[in-house]
Design a protein around this motif. Structure first.
Motif, PDB file in Angstrom:
ATOM      1  N   TYR A 173       1.116  -1.553  -0.252  1.00 16.02           N
ATOM      2  CA  TYR A 173      -0.345  -0.187   0.104  1.00 16.02           C
ATOM      3  C   TYR A 173       1.043   1.619   0.013  1.00 16.02           C
ATOM      4  N   SER A 174       2.095   1.168   0.541  1.00 19.71           N
ATOM      5  CA  SER A 174       3.024   2.196   0.711  1.00 19.71           C
ATOM      6  C   SER A 174       3.714   2.582  -0.949  1.00 19.71           C
ATOM      7  N   GLU A 175       3.674   1.192  -1.993  1.00 21.84           N
ATOM      8  CA  GLU A 175       4.270   1.350  -2.889  1.00 21.84           C
ATOM      9  C   GLU A 175       3.814   2.217  -3.893  1.00 21.84           C
ATOM     10  N   GLY A 176       2.535   2.756  -3.997  1.00 23.07           N
ATOM     11  CA  GLY A 176       1.854   3.291  -4.759  1.00 23.07           C
ATOM     12  C   GLY A 176       0.493   2.765  -5.565  1.00 23.07           C
ATOM     13  N   LEU A 177       0.183   3.662  -6.936  1.00 22.79           N
ATOM     14  CA  LEU A 177      -0.786   3.438  -7.406  1.00 22.79           C
ATOM     15  C   LEU A 177      -1.124   1.787  -7.414  1.00 22.79           C
ATOM     16  N   GLN A 178      -2.140   1.320  -7.302  1.00 27.16           N
ATOM     17  CA  GLN A 178      -2.606  -0.396  -7.553  1.00 27.16           C
ATOM     18  C   GLN A 178      -3.737  -0.324  -7.894  1.00 27.16           C
ATOM     19  N   MET A 179      -3.525   0.353  -9.913  1.00 27.53           N
ATOM     20  CA  MET A 179      -4.139  -0.391 -10.931  1.00 27.53           C
ATOM     21  C   MET A 179      -5.292  -1.896 -11.330  1.00 27.53           C
ATOM     22  N   PRO A 180      -5.715  -1.817 -10.483  1.00 24.11           N
ATOM     23  CA  PRO A 180      -6.530  -3.346 -11.370  1.00 24.11           C
ATOM     24  C   PRO A 180      -6.649  -3.526 -12.635  1.00 24.11           C
ATOM     25  N   ILE A 181      -7.255  -4.729 -13.079  1.00 28.35           N
ATOM     26  CA  ILE A 181      -7.940  -5.138 -14.138  1.00 28.35           C
ATOM     27  C   ILE A 181      -9.007  -3.754 -15.105  1.00 28.35           C
ATOM     28  N   VAL A 182      -8.720  -3.020 -15.696  1.00 30.23           N
ATOM     29  CA  VAL A 182      -9.534  -2.445 -16.335  1.00 30.23           C
ATOM     30  C   VAL A 182      -9.003  -1.924 -18.017  1.00 30.23           C
ATOM     31  N   LYS A 183     -10.098  -1.874 -18.274  1.00 31.75           N
ATOM     32  CA  LYS A 183     -10.074  -1.142 -19.455  1.00 31.75           C
ATOM     33  C   LYS A 183      -9.518   0.331 -19.834  1.00 31.75           C
ATOM     34  N   ALA A 184      -8.281   0.170 -20.912  1.00 30.61           N
ATOM     35  CA  ALA A 184      -7.904   1.770 -20.542  1.00 30.61           C
ATOM     36  C   ALA A 184      -8.776   2.333 -22.369  1.00 30.61           C
ATOM     37  N   TYR A 185      -9.097   1.598 -22.292  1.00 30.96           N
ATOM     38  CA  TYR A 185      -9.502   1.887 -23.452  1.00 30.96           C
ATOM     39  C   TYR A 185     -11.470   0.923 -24.192  1.00 30.96           C
ATOM     40  N   ARG A 186     -12.424   1.666 -24.663  1.00 29.56           N
ATOM     41  CA  ARG A 186     -13.172   0.924 -24.594  1.00 29.56           C
ATOM     42  C   ARG A 186     -13.583   1.152 -26.432  1.00 29.56           C
ATOM     43  N   LYS A 187     -13.832   0.041 -26.818  1.00 26.80           N
ATOM     44  CA  LYS A 187     -14.158  -0.059 -29.004  1.00 26.80           C
ATOM     45  C   LYS A 187     -13.278   1.387 -28.913  1.00 26.80           C
ATOM     46  N   GLY A 188     -12.011   1.306 -28.540  1.00 23.70           N
ATOM     47  CA  GLY A 188     -11.159   2.598 -29.238  1.00 23.70           C
ATOM     48  C   GLY A 188     -11.449   4.188 -28.425  1.00 23.70           C
ATOM     49  N   VAL A 189     -12.543   4.457 -27.929  1.00 25.11           N
ATOM     50  CA  VAL A 189     -12.267   5.625 -27.335  1.00 25.11           C
ATOM     51  C   VAL A 189     -11.977   5.340 -25.700  1.00 25.11           C
ATOM     52  N   ILE A 190     -11.190   6.422 -25.257  1.00 18.85           N
ATOM     53  CA  ILE A 190     -10.227   6.672 -24.166  1.00 18.85           C
ATOM     54  C   ILE A 190     -11.185   6.095 -22.908  1.00 18.85           C
ATOM     55  N   SER A 191     -10.776   5.792 -21.969  1.00 25.39           N
ATOM     56  CA  SER A 191     -11.521   6.356 -20.629  1.00 25.39           C
ATOM     57  C   SER A 191     -10.721   7.174 -19.505  1.00 25.39           C
ATOM     58  N   GLU A 192     -11.744   8.627 -19.892  1.00 24.41           N
ATOM     59  CA  GLU A 192     -11.618   9.880 -19.532  1.00 24.41           C
ATOM     60  C   GLU A 192     -10.362   9.036 -17.439  1.00 24.41           C
ATOM     61  N   GLU A 193     -11.891   8.578 -17.167  1.00 29.91           N
ATOM     62  CA  GLU A 193     -11.936   8.557 -15.645  1.00 29.91           C
ATOM     63  C   GLU A 193     -10.148   7.358 -15.314  1.00 29.91           C
ATOM     64  N   ILE A 194     -10.384   6.466 -16.050  1.00 32.19           N
ATOM     65  CA  ILE A 194      -8.440   5.715 -15.940  1.00 32.19           C
ATOM     66  C   ILE A 194      -7.538   6.915 -15.860  1.00 32.19           C
ATOM     67  N   MET A 195      -7.788   7.442 -16.847  1.00 36.55           N
ATOM     68  CA  MET A 195      -6.802   8.638 -17.128  1.00 36.55           C
ATOM     69  C   MET A 195      -6.671   9.444 -15.804  1.00 36.55           C
ATOM     70  N   ASP A 196      -7.631   9.821 -15.483  1.00 38.47           N
ATOM     71  CA  ASP A 196      -7.803  10.851 -14.640  1.00 38.47           C
ATOM     72  C   ASP A 196      -7.181  10.050 -12.883  1.00 38.47           C
ATOM     73  N   ILE A 197      -7.446   8.543 -12.747  1.00 38.05           N
ATOM     74  CA  ILE A 197      -6.369   7.980 -11.703  1.00 38.05           C
ATOM     75  C   ILE A 197      -4.971   7.972 -11.482  1.00 38.05           C
ATOM     76  N   ILE A 198      -4.721   7.454 -13.082  1.00 39.67           N
ATOM     77  CA  ILE A 198      -3.561   8.135 -12.847  1.00 39.67           C
ATOM     78  C   ILE A 198      -2.736   8.718 -12.706  1.00 39.67           C
ATOM     79  N   ARG A 199      -3.658  10.504 -12.753  1.00 41.69           N
ATOM     80  CA  ARG A 199      -2.966  11.749 -13.455  1.00 41.69           C
ATOM     81  C   ARG A 199      -2.832  11.355 -12.027  1.00 41.69           C
ATOM     82  N   MET A 200      -3.586  11.416 -11.556  1.00 42.81           N
ATOM     83  CA  MET A 200      -4.122  12.230  -9.205  1.00 42.81           C
ATOM     84  C   MET A 200      -2.595  11.590  -8.951  1.00 42.81           C
ATOM     85  N   ASN A 201      -2.824  10.741  -9.506  1.00 39.31           N
ATOM     86  CA  ASN A 201      -1.596   9.376  -8.223  1.00 39.31           C
ATOM     87  C   ASN A 201      -0.016   9.550  -8.697  1.00 39.31           C
TER      88      ASN A 201
END
Length: 634
Positions: free
Chosen positions: A149-177
């Motif tokens: 937990y002290s080592e950083g962002l843990q990203m579970p298995i997610v779809k960063a893109y769905r049908k070719g469309v980027i998931s802005e929510e996932i991108m926001d989680i990454i940027r924030m962390n």
């Protein structure tokens, strides 16, 4: 028709199989090239800390382009986890799947892994994947971690893109962390370019040769790889082989050795590697997941059976069984800390070779330095107060000698065998650091009839305040020799404050140090173990070693029985032969298992009158001259 069995219904001809083989290799090489050319961080585009690959519809490895040999298993298991998570039926064209879950990849959270399902006529026929090291994924930067937990962002298995469309929510989680979002997002885009390249090239092969030919060719390649590896295993005498080694400690319980005990069983065309007696997971951040534990065994197995065969594919490992209970240091379970996941697996590979040395002495090497020898640096640039993170080191070290040749000098450890060091010019251009010295360590290779390779020493001066951490191991568990060869120097780290004696860390771990302008950190990689008695070394080779500075006169006399002509470095052949005969009778030379430190060299105080270095009136240029004269010119 079921995609998973379709290849079995079509037997492609040998010519098409070879076309497919080379097409797969070319595709993964192009994936590598595109990632290197578009990545933002030096650890990807210079050090090549990544792996790319193509996988079949079940997630089995078809071809991977290394970066990291130890990810020979990791991406395949990650693709399989994504298949299990979503199911092929819930994947759609244009999806890009992402995770950095340490217990899925087997490594640390810094490894972001992207995968693209490749569709043909509405069915998933393959996957394209890319794992790459991000310098920062959040978490603490300094000191040791004791849980995930002290080592950083843990990203579970997610779809960063769905049908070719980027998931802005996932991108926001990454940027924030992350601390440097613009660089993180740049590397993200580079990885997507790499996996899309793999998808494109695979689809082109399908269109050109047909699905049956390509999938049938892949099956044929795997069958050929299996047959070859089984034949190589048959060449190893049947038996049960055991070996033991140690790691220095886990960084929390200082000085408590970590046992690595391995049993290898060879029976006919099958090999079993049993890691049951490897240490249980530890408190510090040197754990890795089950995937890494199995990777250790596969790396060793491939080295022994099909080292140069391409593409790297799962057929090569059908003859290998790995026994690995959960909860070991290479099969750790949550919430074990994983940041330095790569360290212990390297010694497991070494120990597999050690176990098999009596059975196949002409096929294995003595122990190597088995550590990345890195220092973690962070701070702010004076010119604009911008924050930076630098993973310093990857300086390379010595590899063990073999039955017929010396070990390699200054070569990256087996976990990162295809990665590179960071060029000194790039380091100095991008960070407030000055590389004062980067050189081979004399006498660091184990003495032997064939000498172990030499390690390196790198001295890096801080040009303004930096934070420094080092997590180096195999300082005391030195690279061992074989068949009478001697052990090599171990790895090490030191801090040389301006105007003071060097401070060394006997267990290779230095946490939470602030270095000021003129201070330096010093990384030292170990050598490789020697092979055969040093008293059997060819005198011409020994003379060359001394002339080149690889072996000093004292070491040549002590370990090789050398006698020099007075006042020279020229060997007295007759006197040397006589002394060697006397040493043999006396049972010399003896292997020293305790820590060995070379003469001080760079480790003495700066020769100047100012002892209160942060309160004097020297300019930066004067401080630089004084510091370098004290550390590097003695």
């Amino acid at each position: 028709m079921n995609v998973a069995t379709q290849g079995a219904k079509y037997r492609t001809d040998p010519v098409t199989t070879e076309i497919v083989r080379n097409g797969l290799i070319a595709a993964t090489e192009e994936m590598k090239t595109n990632l290197m050319r578009t990545a933002y961080n030096m650890i990807i585009y210079e050090a090549l800390d990544f792996t790319v690959g193509l996988f079949d519809a079940k997630g089995n490895t078809v071809s991977i382009g290394l970066g990291l040999p130890m990810f020979i298993r990791g991406m395949s298991d990650t693709v399989k986890a994504k298949i299990k998570h979503y199911g092929l039926e819930k994947m759609e064209p244009g999806d890009i799947l992402l995770t950095n879950d340490a217990y899925t990849t087997g490594s640390h959270l810094n490894h972001m892994t992207f995968s693209v399902p490749i569709f043909d006529k509405g069915e998933v026929v393959a996957f394209s994947a890319c794992m790459a090291h991000w310098p920062d994924v959040g978490g603490t930067l300094d000191g040791i971690t004791t849980d995930i937990y002290s080592e950083g962002l843990q990203m579970p298995i997610v779809k960063a893109y769905r049908k070719g469309v980027i998931s802005e929510e996932i991108m926001d989680i990454i940027r924030m962390n992350v601390r440097l979002p613009e660089r993180a997002m740049g590397d993200l885009r580079a990885q997507i370019a790499a996996v899309k390249t793999g998808e494109k090239r695979f689809l082109e092969m399908l269109q050109k040769y047909g699905r049956d030919a390509v999938l049938g060719g892949i099956e044929a390649i795997m069958d050929q790889s299996e047959a070859l590896s089984r034949q190589r295993v048959r060449d190893i005498p049947d038996g049960v082989y055991e070996a033991e080694s140690f790691m220095d400690d886990d960084g929390v319980q200082i000085g408590k050795k970590i046992p690595i005990r391995i049993t290898v069983t060879v029976a006919g065309d099958k090999m079993k590697v049993d890691l049951t007696e490897v240490s249980k997971q530890v408190s510090g951040f040197f754990n890795s997941g089950e995937t890494a534990g199995r990777s250790c065994c596969q790396v060793a197995f491939k080295c022994l059976t099909s080292a140069l065969e391409l593409p790297i594919n799962d057929g090569q490992f059908r003859a290998l069984e790995v026994v690995l209970p959960p909860g070991r240091v290479v099969s750790a379970v949550k919430p074990a800390a994983m940041r330095m996941w790569m360290t212990f697996p390297m010694t497991i590979v070494d120990t597999v070779f050690k176990a098999l040395a009596p059975a196949i002495p002409d096929k294995v090497a003595a122990g190597h330095h088995a550590d990345l020898v890195v220092g973690r640096v962070n701070g702010r640039r004076l010119r604009d107060n911008s924050f930076y993170i630098y993973l310093g080191g990857l300086i390379g070290g010595g590899w063990g000698a073999k039955h017929d040749s010396d070990g390699m000098n200054a070569t990256i450890a087996i976990n990162d065998g295809d990665t590179h060091n960071g060029p000194s010019e790039q380091v100095e251009a991008k960070y407030p650091l000055l590389v004062e010295r980067y050189a081979l360590r004399a006498d660091s290779g184990g003495a032997g009839q064939h000498r172990g390779g030499l390690g390196c020493e790198q001295v890096v001066q801080a040009r303004n305040d930096i934070r420094f951490n080092a997590q180096i191991d195999r300082t005391k568990c030195r690279p061992w020799g074989l068949n009478g060869g001697l052990s090599a120097f171990g790895n090490g780290v030191g801090i040389h404050r301006y105007g003071e004696e060097e401070q060394r860390f006997p267990n290779g771990k230095a946490f939470n140090f602030v270095l000021h302008s003129g201070d330096a950190y010093i990384l030292r990689s170990g050598g490789g173990g020697g092979y055969g008695s040093p008293l059997e070394r060819d005198l011409a080779s020994l003379q060359n070693d001394v002339r080149q500075g690889y072996v000093g006169k004292d070491a040549a006399e002590k370990n090789y029985g050398a006698v020099f002509k007075p006042g020279t470095i020229e060997l007295d052949t007759a006197a040397t032969e006589k002394r060697r005969a006397e040493m043999k009778k006396a049972g010399l030379p003896k292997d020293e298992q305790t820590e060995v430190l070379e003469p001080a060299g760079t480790a003495h105080a700066h020769d100047h009158a100012h002892q209160h270095h942060h309160h004097d009136n020297l300019t930066d240029e004067e401080r630089l001259v004084v510091a370098m004269s004290g550390r590097c010119c003695s």
